[in-house]
Design a protein around this motif. Structure first.
Motif, PDB file in Angstrom:
ATOM      1  N   SER A   1       4.946 -20.387 -68.406  1.00 41.89           N
ATOM      2  CA  SER A   1       4.094 -20.632 -69.750  1.00 41.89           C
ATOM      3  C   SER A   1       2.415 -20.168 -69.573  1.00 41.89           C
ATOM      4  N   ILE A   2       2.097 -19.803 -67.857  1.00 40.38           N
ATOM      5  CA  ILE A   2       0.958 -19.332 -67.491  1.00 40.38           C
ATOM      6  C   ILE A   2       0.971 -17.734 -67.154  1.00 40.38           C
ATOM      7  N   TYR A   3       2.035 -17.470 -66.374  1.00 39.13           N
ATOM      8  CA  TYR A   3       2.011 -16.284 -66.104  1.00 39.13           C
ATOM      9  C   TYR A   3       3.121 -15.540 -66.858  1.00 39.13           C
ATOM     10  N   SER A   4       2.912 -14.252 -67.021  1.00 38.27           N
ATOM     11  CA  SER A   4       3.723 -13.329 -67.847  1.00 38.27           C
ATOM     12  C   SER A   4       3.653 -12.016 -67.635  1.00 38.27           C
ATOM     13  N   GLY A   5       4.561 -10.968 -68.091  1.00 37.49           N
ATOM     14  CA  GLY A   5       4.521  -9.751 -68.057  1.00 37.49           C
ATOM     15  C   GLY A   5       4.506  -9.083 -66.791  1.00 37.49           C
ATOM     16  N   HIS A   6       3.587  -8.117 -66.448  1.00 34.08           N
ATOM     17  CA  HIS A   6       3.319  -7.736 -64.899  1.00 34.08           C
ATOM     18  C   HIS A   6       3.070  -8.605 -63.927  1.00 34.08           C
ATOM     19  N   THR A   7       2.195  -9.573 -64.488  1.00 37.24           N
ATOM     20  CA  THR A   7       1.846 -10.729 -63.382  1.00 37.24           C
ATOM     21  C   THR A   7       3.206 -11.359 -62.839  1.00 37.24           C
ATOM     22  N   LEU A   8       3.978 -11.856 -63.856  1.00 37.66           N
ATOM     23  CA  LEU A   8       5.269 -12.635 -63.371  1.00 37.66           C
ATOM     24  C   LEU A   8       6.122 -11.853 -62.555  1.00 37.66           C
ATOM     25  N   ALA A   9       6.193 -10.435 -62.962  1.00 38.67           N
ATOM     26  CA  ALA A   9       7.100  -9.517 -62.514  1.00 38.67           C
ATOM     27  C   ALA A   9       6.545  -9.429 -60.954  1.00 38.67           C
ATOM     28  N   CYS A  10       5.451  -9.234 -60.811  1.00 36.75           N
ATOM     29  CA  CYS A  10       5.008  -8.968 -59.273  1.00 36.75           C
ATOM     30  C   CYS A  10       5.121 -10.429 -58.588  1.00 36.75           C
ATOM     31  N   LEU A  11       5.073 -11.441 -59.159  1.00 33.88           N
ATOM     32  CA  LEU A  11       5.137 -12.774 -58.384  1.00 33.88           C
ATOM     33  C   LEU A  11       6.548 -12.930 -58.085  1.00 33.88           C
ATOM     34  N   VAL A  12       7.663 -12.706 -58.812  1.00 34.25           N
ATOM     35  CA  VAL A  12       8.953 -12.667 -58.879  1.00 34.25           C
ATOM     36  C   VAL A  12       9.368 -11.771 -57.444  1.00 34.25           C
ATOM     37  N   ALA A  13       8.692 -10.449 -57.751  1.00 34.19           N
ATOM     38  CA  ALA A  13       9.259  -9.468 -56.459  1.00 34.19           C
ATOM     39  C   ALA A  13       8.430 -10.044 -55.210  1.00 34.19           C
ATOM     40  N   ALA A  14       7.338 -10.419 -55.221  1.00 35.79           N
ATOM     41  CA  ALA A  14       6.748 -11.002 -54.056  1.00 35.79           C
ATOM     42  C   ALA A  14       7.597 -12.187 -53.237  1.00 35.79           C
ATOM     43  N   ASP A  15       8.090 -13.043 -54.031  1.00 40.59           N
ATOM     44  CA  ASP A  15       9.057 -14.100 -53.752  1.00 40.59           C
ATOM     45  C   ASP A  15      10.321 -13.637 -53.163  1.00 40.59           C
ATOM     46  N   ARG A  16      10.757 -12.526 -53.598  1.00 43.06           N
ATOM     47  CA  ARG A  16      12.110 -12.059 -53.259  1.00 43.06           C
ATOM     48  C   ARG A  16      11.926 -11.177 -52.087  1.00 43.06           C
ATOM     49  N   TYR A  17      10.897 -10.645 -51.699  1.00 43.35           N
ATOM     50  CA  TYR A  17      10.693  -9.947 -50.432  1.00 43.35           C
ATOM     51  C   TYR A  17      10.623 -11.018 -49.185  1.00 43.35           C
ATOM     52  N   HIS A  18       9.744 -11.980 -49.685  1.00 38.79           N
ATOM     53  CA  HIS A  18       9.488 -13.229 -48.643  1.00 38.79           C
ATOM     54  C   HIS A  18      10.698 -13.918 -48.424  1.00 38.79           C
ATOM     55  N   HIS A  19      11.543 -14.097 -49.684  1.00 40.78           N
ATOM     56  CA  HIS A  19      12.956 -14.887 -49.441  1.00 40.78           C
ATOM     57  C   HIS A  19      13.893 -14.083 -48.802  1.00 40.78           C
ATOM     58  N   LEU A  20      14.087 -12.820 -48.934  1.00 40.44           N
ATOM     59  CA  LEU A  20      14.848 -12.046 -48.038  1.00 40.44           C
ATOM     60  C   LEU A  20      14.381 -12.037 -46.500  1.00 40.44           C
ATOM     61  N   THR A  21      12.998 -11.920 -46.166  1.00 43.34           N
ATOM     62  CA  THR A  21      12.645 -11.919 -44.851  1.00 43.34           C
ATOM     63  C   THR A  21      12.859 -13.174 -44.115  1.00 43.34           C
ATOM     64  N   THR A  22      12.711 -14.311 -44.802  1.00 43.68           N
ATOM     65  CA  THR A  22      12.510 -15.686 -44.231  1.00 43.68           C
ATOM     66  C   THR A  22      14.037 -16.267 -44.466  1.00 43.68           C
ATOM     67  N   GLU A  23      14.927 -16.077 -45.284  1.00 42.51           N
ATOM     68  CA  GLU A  23      15.960 -16.854 -45.499  1.00 42.51           C
ATOM     69  C   GLU A  23      17.251 -15.913 -45.595  1.00 42.51           C
ATOM     70  N   ILE A  24      17.342 -15.025 -46.478  1.00 37.22           N
ATOM     71  CA  ILE A  24      18.653 -14.130 -46.678  1.00 37.22           C
ATOM     72  C   ILE A  24      19.047 -13.366 -45.498  1.00 37.22           C
ATOM     73  N   ARG A  25      18.161 -12.583 -44.903  1.00 35.49           N
ATOM     74  CA  ARG A  25      18.514 -11.919 -43.753  1.00 35.49           C
ATOM     75  C   ARG A  25      18.799 -12.426 -42.335  1.00 35.49           C
ATOM     76  N   PRO A  26      18.145 -13.667 -42.382  1.00 37.41           N
ATOM     77  CA  PRO A  26      18.579 -14.493 -40.938  1.00 37.41           C
ATOM     78  C   PRO A  26      20.151 -14.973 -40.974  1.00 37.41           C
ATOM     79  N   HIS A  27      20.407 -15.372 -42.251  1.00 34.73           N
ATOM     80  CA  HIS A  27      21.656 -15.943 -42.612  1.00 34.73           C
ATOM     81  C   HIS A  27      22.726 -14.930 -42.418  1.00 34.73           C
ATOM     82  N   LEU A  28      22.565 -13.661 -43.028  1.00 34.11           N
ATOM     83  CA  LEU A  28      23.258 -12.569 -42.842  1.00 34.11           C
ATOM     84  C   LEU A  28      23.396 -12.211 -41.503  1.00 34.11           C
ATOM     85  N   ASP A  29      22.564 -12.150 -40.781  1.00 33.37           N
ATOM     86  CA  ASP A  29      22.349 -11.738 -39.247  1.00 33.37           C
ATOM     87  C   ASP A  29      23.324 -12.533 -38.593  1.00 33.37           C
TER      88      ASP A  29
END
Length: 208
Positions: free
Chosen positions: A54-82
């Motif tokens: 309700s606060i963040y939208s458009g390009h701002t929200l898209a960037c937030l989601v993408a930033a979280d995704r890269y952090h998620h890949l690094t800290t959680e997804i890839r270690p479990h795949l490895d």
């Protein structure tokens, strides 16, 4: 051997979270090591992206989601795949293509933001008849402003089908399923068999 990365995306009310729960049970019952996760993640960036639409939208929200995704890949997804686990992720890039586009962000911008994110080994994309999906949402309650009744469901259904076709053409391994009449148990068995087959191919020979 690295694990298998499986993502589950789809319109509101299609049953993403329910499928991930049933898939987790199906695969673990058959002896596979499984880790289930979700996006946005439960880290700080993810909580902002998840709960403050309700606060963040458009390009701002898209960037937030993408930033979280890269952090998620690094800290959680890839270690479990490895570690050789099957990682089940409730929402991933496919959801960004649809939801950020619905939020007024050009698809080319969303694609650029996610260009360096890992491609899943299997991308499950769920749709349902809009009337059915809207009724499910009304029964359980909307999770965000993106779930706003039948008009939203109609648009989401069309966009997820479009994106599934686009990803398939781009070489992604996609399983597109309509959940209008199929039970979660049946769907989990169907997708679980496909995942198990991919694991077997990984173990015994080159990917087909």
């Amino acid at each position: 051997m690295t694990g298998l990365f499986v993502t589950v995306d789809g319109m509101g009310g299609a049953g993403k979270t329910t499928l991930v729960e049933h898939l987790h049970r199906y695969l673990t019952d058959r002896g596979h090591p499984v880790h289930a996760t979700t996006e946005p993640s439960h880290e700080r960036l993810g909580e902002i992206a998840r709960h403050q639409t309700s606060i963040y939208s458009g390009h701002t929200l898209a960037c937030l989601v993408a930033a979280d995704r890269y952090h998620h890949l690094t800290t959680e997804i890839r270690p479990h795949l490895d570690a050789g686990r099957i990682v089940l992720c409730d929402r991933y890039i496919t959801s960004s293509y649809v939801l950020q586009y619905m939020d007024g962000v050009p698809l080319t911008f969303v694609e650029a933001l996610n260009a360096e994110a890992d491609r899943p080994d299997l991308a499950v994309v769920l749709t349902a008849e809009p009337e059915v999906a809207a009724a499910r949402i009304a029964q359980r309650g909307a999770h965000s402003r993106f779930e706003a009744g039948i008009t939203t469901s109609v648009r989401e259904a069309a966009l997820y089908r479009e994106v599934a076709e686009r990803l398939t053409e781009d070489g992604w391994r996609v399983a597109a399923v309509d959940t209008t009449t199929v039970s979660p148990e049946h769907l989990a068995a169907e997708i679980g068999e496909r995942i198990t087959a991919q694991v077997a191919v990984r173990t015994t020979g080159p990917d087909l």
